[in-house]
Design a protein around this motif. Structure first.
Motif, PDB file in Angstrom:
ATOM      1  N   ILE A  42      38.636  44.910  79.337  1.00 14.64           N
ATOM      2  CA  ILE A  42      37.836  44.550  80.508  1.00 14.64           C
ATOM      3  C   ILE A  42      37.542  45.746  81.389  1.00 14.64           C
ATOM      4  O   ILE A  42      38.401  46.608  81.600  1.00 14.64           O
ATOM      5  CB  ILE A  42      38.601  43.501  81.359  1.00 14.64           C
ATOM      6  CG1 ILE A  42      39.027  42.309  80.493  1.00 14.64           C
ATOM      7  CG2 ILE A  42      37.750  43.023  82.530  1.00 14.64           C
ATOM      8  CD1 ILE A  42      40.055  41.425  81.160  1.00 14.64           C
ATOM      9  N   LEU A  43      36.301  45.774  81.888  1.00 10.63           N
ATOM     10  CA  LEU A  43      35.944  46.731  82.930  1.00 10.63           C
ATOM     11  C   LEU A  43      35.288  45.899  84.016  1.00 10.63           C
ATOM     12  O   LEU A  43      34.327  45.188  83.743  1.00 10.63           O
ATOM     13  CB  LEU A  43      34.945  47.765  82.384  1.00 10.63           C
ATOM     14  CG  LEU A  43      34.516  48.855  83.350  1.00 10.63           C
ATOM     15  CD1 LEU A  43      35.652  49.799  83.647  1.00 10.63           C
ATOM     16  CD2 LEU A  43      33.336  49.633  82.767  1.00 10.63           C
ATOM     17  N   SER A  44      35.821  45.936  85.197  1.00 12.78           N
ATOM     18  CA  SER A  44      35.221  45.085  86.220  1.00 12.78           C
ATOM     19  C   SER A  44      34.246  45.895  87.069  1.00 12.78           C
ATOM     20  O   SER A  44      34.336  47.114  87.150  1.00 12.78           O
ATOM     21  CB  SER A  44      36.306  44.477  87.105  1.00 12.78           C
ATOM     22  OG  SER A  44      36.874  45.491  87.883  1.00 12.78           O
ATOM     23  N   ASP A  45      33.316  45.193  87.698  1.00  9.42           N
ATOM     24  CA  ASP A  45      32.179  45.863  88.335  1.00  9.42           C
ATOM     25  C   ASP A  45      32.508  46.512  89.676  1.00  9.42           C
ATOM     26  O   ASP A  45      31.971  46.176  90.707  1.00  9.42           O
ATOM     27  CB  ASP A  45      31.016  44.882  88.508  1.00  9.42           C
ATOM     28  CG  ASP A  45      31.409  43.674  89.362  1.00  9.42           C
ATOM     29  OD1 ASP A  45      30.500  42.924  89.730  1.00  9.42           O
ATOM     30  OD2 ASP A  45      32.614  43.510  89.652  1.00  9.42           O
ATOM     31  N   LYS A  46      33.367  47.519  89.633  1.00  7.55           N
ATOM     32  CA  LYS A  46      33.699  48.210  90.871  1.00  7.55           C
ATOM     33  C   LYS A  46      32.666  49.295  91.155  1.00  7.55           C
ATOM     34  O   LYS A  46      31.941  49.717  90.271  1.00  7.55           O
ATOM     35  CB  LYS A  46      35.082  48.876  90.735  1.00  7.55           C
ATOM     36  CG  LYS A  46      36.186  47.922  90.419  1.00  7.55           C
ATOM     37  CD  LYS A  46      37.397  48.197  91.322  1.00  7.55           C
ATOM     38  CE  LYS A  46      38.505  47.197  91.138  1.00  7.55           C
ATOM     39  NZ  LYS A  46      38.903  46.995  89.758  1.00  7.55           N
ATOM     40  N   LEU A  47      32.668  49.729  92.402  1.00  8.03           N
ATOM     41  CA  LEU A  47      31.769  50.815  92.802  1.00  8.03           C
ATOM     42  C   LEU A  47      32.043  52.067  91.987  1.00  8.03           C
ATOM     43  O   LEU A  47      31.167  52.848  91.700  1.00  8.03           O
ATOM     44  CB  LEU A  47      31.971  51.142  94.282  1.00  8.03           C
ATOM     45  CG  LEU A  47      31.009  50.431  95.235  1.00  8.03           C
ATOM     46  CD1 LEU A  47      31.472  50.598  96.662  1.00  8.03           C
ATOM     47  CD2 LEU A  47      29.602  50.966  95.069  1.00  8.03           C
ATOM     48  N   ALA A  48      33.302  52.232  91.616  1.00  7.63           N
ATOM     49  CA  ALA A  48      33.723  53.419  90.862  1.00  7.63           C
ATOM     50  C   ALA A  48      32.937  53.572  89.568  1.00  7.63           C
ATOM     51  O   ALA A  48      32.658  54.680  89.138  1.00  7.63           O
ATOM     52  CB  ALA A  48      35.215  53.362  90.580  1.00  7.63           C
ATOM     53  N   ASN A  49      32.575  52.465  88.928  1.00  8.07           N
ATOM     54  CA  ASN A  49      31.762  52.622  87.731  1.00  8.07           C
ATOM     55  C   ASN A  49      30.323  52.200  87.962  1.00  8.07           C
ATOM     56  O   ASN A  49      29.624  51.804  87.055  1.00  8.07           O
ATOM     57  CB  ASN A  49      32.351  51.901  86.494  1.00  8.07           C
ATOM     58  CG  ASN A  49      33.251  50.756  86.818  1.00  8.07           C
ATOM     59  OD1 ASN A  49      34.411  50.976  87.149  1.00  8.07           O
ATOM     60  ND2 ASN A  49      32.742  49.541  86.715  1.00  8.07           N
ATOM     61  N   GLY A  50      29.882  52.298  89.180  1.00 13.45           N
ATOM     62  CA  GLY A  50      28.483  52.032  89.501  1.00 13.45           C
ATOM     63  C   GLY A  50      28.072  50.609  89.232  1.00 13.45           C
ATOM     64  O   GLY A  50      26.914  50.331  88.913  1.00 13.45           O
ATOM     65  N   GLY A  51      29.009  49.668  89.367  1.00 15.48           N
ATOM     66  CA  GLY A  51      28.634  48.273  89.220  1.00 15.48           C
ATOM     67  C   GLY A  51      28.532  47.774  87.787  1.00 15.48           C
ATOM     68  O   GLY A  51      28.171  46.630  87.542  1.00 15.48           O
ATOM     69  N   VAL A  52      28.838  48.648  86.832  1.00 13.91           N
ATOM     70  CA  VAL A  52      28.786  48.226  85.429  1.00 13.91           C
ATOM     71  C   VAL A  52      30.041  47.411  85.108  1.00 13.91           C
ATOM     72  O   VAL A  52      31.125  47.727  85.576  1.00 13.91           O
ATOM     73  CB  VAL A  52      28.737  49.474  84.517  1.00 13.91           C
ATOM     74  CG1 VAL A  52      29.003  49.123  83.081  1.00 13.91           C
ATOM     75  CG2 VAL A  52      27.403  50.161  84.654  1.00 13.91           C
ATOM     76  N   SER A  53      29.896  46.347  84.347  1.00 15.26           N
ATOM     77  CA  SER A  53      31.082  45.629  83.902  1.00 15.26           C
ATOM     78  C   SER A  53      31.008  45.331  82.408  1.00 15.26           C
ATOM     79  O   SER A  53      29.929  45.305  81.814  1.00 15.26           O
ATOM     80  CB  SER A  53      31.304  44.358  84.711  1.00 15.26           C
ATOM     81  OG  SER A  53      30.168  43.543  84.657  1.00 15.26           O
ATOM     82  N   MET A  54      32.189  45.160  81.823  1.00 15.92           N
ATOM     83  CA  MET A  54      32.283  44.981  80.372  1.00 15.92           C
ATOM     84  C   MET A  54      33.344  43.937  80.073  1.00 15.92           C
ATOM     85  O   MET A  54      34.383  43.891  80.742  1.00 15.92           O
ATOM     86  CB  MET A  54      32.675  46.321  79.746  1.00 15.92           C
ATOM     87  CG  MET A  54      33.113  46.214  78.300  1.00 15.92           C
ATOM     88  SD  MET A  54      33.724  47.760  77.669  1.00 15.92           S
ATOM     89  CE  MET A  54      35.405  47.755  78.269  1.00 15.92           C
ATOM     90  N   TRP A  55      33.071  43.110  79.077  1.00 17.54           N
ATOM     91  CA  TRP A  55      34.037  42.105  78.643  1.00 17.54           C
ATOM     92  C   TRP A  55      34.004  42.084  77.127  1.00 17.54           C
ATOM     93  O   TRP A  55      33.027  41.674  76.526  1.00 17.54           O
ATOM     94  CB  TRP A  55      33.646  40.732  79.231  1.00 17.54           C
ATOM     95  CG  TRP A  55      34.572  39.618  78.854  1.00 17.54           C
ATOM     96  CD1 TRP A  55      34.465  38.778  77.778  1.00 17.54           C
ATOM     97  CD2 TRP A  55      35.748  39.214  79.563  1.00 17.54           C
ATOM     98  NE1 TRP A  55      35.497  37.880  77.766  1.00 17.54           N
ATOM     99  CE2 TRP A  55      36.301  38.118  78.848  1.00 17.54           C
ATOM    100  CE3 TRP A  55      36.385  39.659  80.721  1.00 17.54           C
ATOM    101  CZ2 TRP A  55      37.471  37.469  79.256  1.00 17.54           C
ATOM    102  CZ3 TRP A  55      37.541  39.007  81.128  1.00 17.54           C
ATOM    103  CH2 TRP A  55      38.069  37.928  80.401  1.00 17.54           C
ATOM    104  N   CYS A  56      35.114  42.540  76.532  1.00 18.52           N
ATOM    105  CA  CYS A  56      35.184  42.576  75.072  1.00 18.52           C
ATOM    106  C   CYS A  56      36.275  41.613  74.633  1.00 18.52           C
ATOM    107  O   CYS A  56      37.368  41.620  75.205  1.00 18.52           O
ATOM    108  CB  CYS A  56      35.490  43.998  74.614  1.00 18.52           C
ATOM    109  SG  CYS A  56      35.723  44.147  72.842  1.00 18.52           S
ATOM    110  N   GLU A  57      35.983  40.780  73.664  1.00 18.04           N
ATOM    111  CA  GLU A  57      36.970  39.779  73.267  1.00 18.04           C
ATOM    112  C   GLU A  57      37.169  39.721  71.764  1.00 18.04           C
ATOM    113  O   GLU A  57      36.201  39.746  70.997  1.00 18.04           O
ATOM    114  CB  GLU A  57      36.510  38.411  73.764  1.00 18.04           C
ATOM    115  CG  GLU A  57      37.491  37.286  73.494  1.00 18.04           C
ATOM    116  CD  GLU A  57      37.186  36.049  74.314  1.00 18.04           C
ATOM    117  OE1 GLU A  57      37.253  36.138  75.554  1.00 18.04           O
ATOM    118  OE2 GLU A  57      36.858  35.008  73.719  1.00 18.04           O
TER     119      GLU A  57
END
Lengths: 280, 273
Positions: A42-57
């Motif tokens: 998981i990558l959540s949409d924090k400012l640190a990654n410019g709002g990008v989020s990822m969900w791999c399952e």
């Protein structure tokens, strides 16, 4: 908290390695969520990654011959670990022709994910290589920020063209501009556009497939030729494309006009969702 | 190229310049070879296109792409001239990738409506079309080295392969490269004078690498080695079948394809002796 798992099948091991390579390319730091049936990156949409989020399952049964976990508590039978993605992919690199791979949650002065690789030498005797990957256990109160993202109703849904072509084009476009417009319609057309004072470049992909419309969705009354578009940071798109080393089994692109683009991929039995927000 | 032929013939009348190529790769390679500055001047006549890149009146590179190389080539006026950002042009020509994928060809159609209009590029690979609109600028004066053969004193035609090796091994601690041509030994000599000492590379006129040799009078010319850097890069990038023609009267040298293909010309200013 307990976690131990084992992979003995060569194909499963290679597939797991490919997944970790992909995650390493997509997110420098990611969260590994362990539950009884699944593993998630998981990558959540924090400012640190410019709002990008990822969900791999992935379904743990498809990979591990043995899998035991005990979460934080009985009602919250999950474990959330933050790690540097590259550490995992590097450890798995040594497992190329391994006989077996074991993963265990350990405590070696600090919490670690310990990867043990059993390798066969030429003389048929085996040796074990161990990697201790430092992890941060994420406390229960922060779990709410790491849940599966809600996918809004897209304005347009379209199957992506060959990713290699998209990646070549976006790579070149990045030399010219920092941002790009991705647009698509329900008639199988997808365009990538950049525009600067000096030059405009548009790449037209045609004859792509659109998935059948879900009945009662907002798209039903939509003019099929009308484009839905999002203005995004080109580097984020390139990072996503660069992470796909192999052509996915299925690749869907969902556009919410002026809000975001959502990529929904399937690599055999591993699903990946990647969200890039519109530039403000 | 079904998608590109959708542009019907009548449309061509609005354009001063229309040029089509089934394979953009060679054009990209030759323009990349002269890409040592951001901007280039383009000059088109019915004979073809000349692209010029110049640096402070010391080095000028020209790429001549003859009309015959194109599958379609039309120039409506006497001549068409504009200045363009070569870096952007190269990025557009290679939009589908810098290294060609084996088995795939990228087709190009280039259209220019005239003064004040952008240069339009239509590139196609595997059914995917990319359209580029590059703004053009006011053409600048470039030095005209219209070079007359009567002024040629000495001439040598070398296979670029041999010269490429020599150029890549040049002692860069030397300020100058000295080129000597003489009717007697050493015939053709490259010399450098670096920190470790002087170095001479001789090509005898009967060497396999020397295609032709005409020399009546000994000439020794010196060039600032740093000015030659872009040309050595050109030699490395040029395809195997290029020949080098060195005309020591003016310090010019041509890179000429062995078979029908675009021509490159470099002019490097002579140092004061």
């Amino acid at each position: 908290m307990k976690f131990r798992a084992k992979i003995v099948d060569g194909a499963c091991l290679n597939h797991f390695t490919r997944v970790s390579n992909m995650i390493a390319k997509l997110a420098k730091t990611s969260t590994l969520r362990i539950s009884p049936d699944k593993l998630n990156f998981i990558l959540s949409d924090k400012l640190a990654n410019g709002g990008v989020s990822m969900w791999c399952e992935l379904d743990q049964k498809n990979f591990f011959s043995e899998f035991q976990m005990e979460g934080v508590s009985a009602e919250n039978n999950e474990i959330y670990l933050e790690l540097t993605s590259e550490n995992l992919s590097r450890a798995l690199k040594t497992a190329q022709n391994a006989r077996a791979l074991k993963i265990k949650l350990t405590n070696k002065h600090f919490p670690c994910l310990t990867i043990s690789v059993e390798l066969l030498s030429v003389s048929s005797s085996s040796r074990i290589v161990t990697h201790d990957i430092p992890v941060k256990v994420i406390p229960r109160k922060l779990w709410k920020d790491l849940q599966e993202p809600v996918v809004p109703d897209p304005d347009v849904s379209i199957y992506l063209p060959v990713l290699k072509t998209m990646k070549s084009v976006v790579e070149k476009m990045k030399n010219i501009s920092n941002h790009l417009i991705i647009e698509a319609n329900l008639s199988g057309a997808l365009n990538l556009k950049i525009e600067t004072e000096l030059v405009c470049v548009t790449t037209h992909f045609k004859d792509l497939a659109n998935p059948p419309l879900v009945s009662e969705s907002t798209s039903q009354d939509r003019n099929p030729e009308q484009m839905a578009e999002v203005h995004i940071d080109i580097r984020k798109l390139l990072q996503f494309l660069a992470g796909q080393q192999v052509n996915p089994t299925r690749a869907l692109c969902n556009i919410v006009n002026n809000k975001m683009v959502h990529f929904d991929l399937l690599h055999e039995d591993v699903s990946l969702q990647y969200f890039i927000p519109a530039l403000s | 190229m079904p998608l590109l032929t959708q542009h019907i013939q009548d449309e061509n009348d609005q354009y001063s310049l229309v040029a089509s190529l089934d394979n953009v790769r060679n054009l990209y390679t030759i323009l990349k070879a002269i890409h040592f500055r951001d901007h280039a001047a383009c000059f088109a006549t019915k004979n073809g296109i000349k692209v010029t890149v110049e640096n402070a009146k010391c080095v000028q590179a020209n790429a001549f792409i003859q009309a015959g190389i194109f599958q379609e080539f039309t120039v409506q006026e006497e001549s068409v001239t504009f200045r363009i950002n070569l870096t952007v042009l190269l990025d557009c020509l290679s939009i589908f990738g810098s290294s060609p994928t084996p088995g795939t060809l990228t087709a190009l159609r280039m259209c220019y409506q005239g003064y004040g209009y952008p240069l339009m590029l239509f590139l196609e690979e595997g059914g995917v079309v990319t359209v580029c609109k590059i703004n053009t600028q006011e053409p600048e004066e470039t030095l005209d080295f219209d070079f007359c053969s009567t002024n040629v004193i000495n001439k040598i035609i070398l296979q670029s392969e041999g010269l490429r090796e020599a150029f890549s091994e040049l002692d860069m601690t030397s300020d100058v490269l000295q080129i000597t041509m003489s009717p007697d030994k050493p015939y053709f000599r490259l010399s450098t004078f670096g920190n470790a000492g002087s170095s001479h590379l001789d090509y005898p006129k009967d060497s396999d690498l020397v295609e032709a040799f005409h020399c009546n009078q000994t000439q020794v010319n010196r060039y600032k080695i740093s000015l030659l850097k872009p040309s050595t890069k050109a030699l490395v990038l040029s395809c195997k079948d290029f020949w080098l023609l060195l005309l020591t009267g003016f310090g010019q040298f041509y890179l000429k394809p062995a078979f029908n293909g675009p021509l490159m010309q470099w002019w490097v200013n002579l140092l004061n002796k």
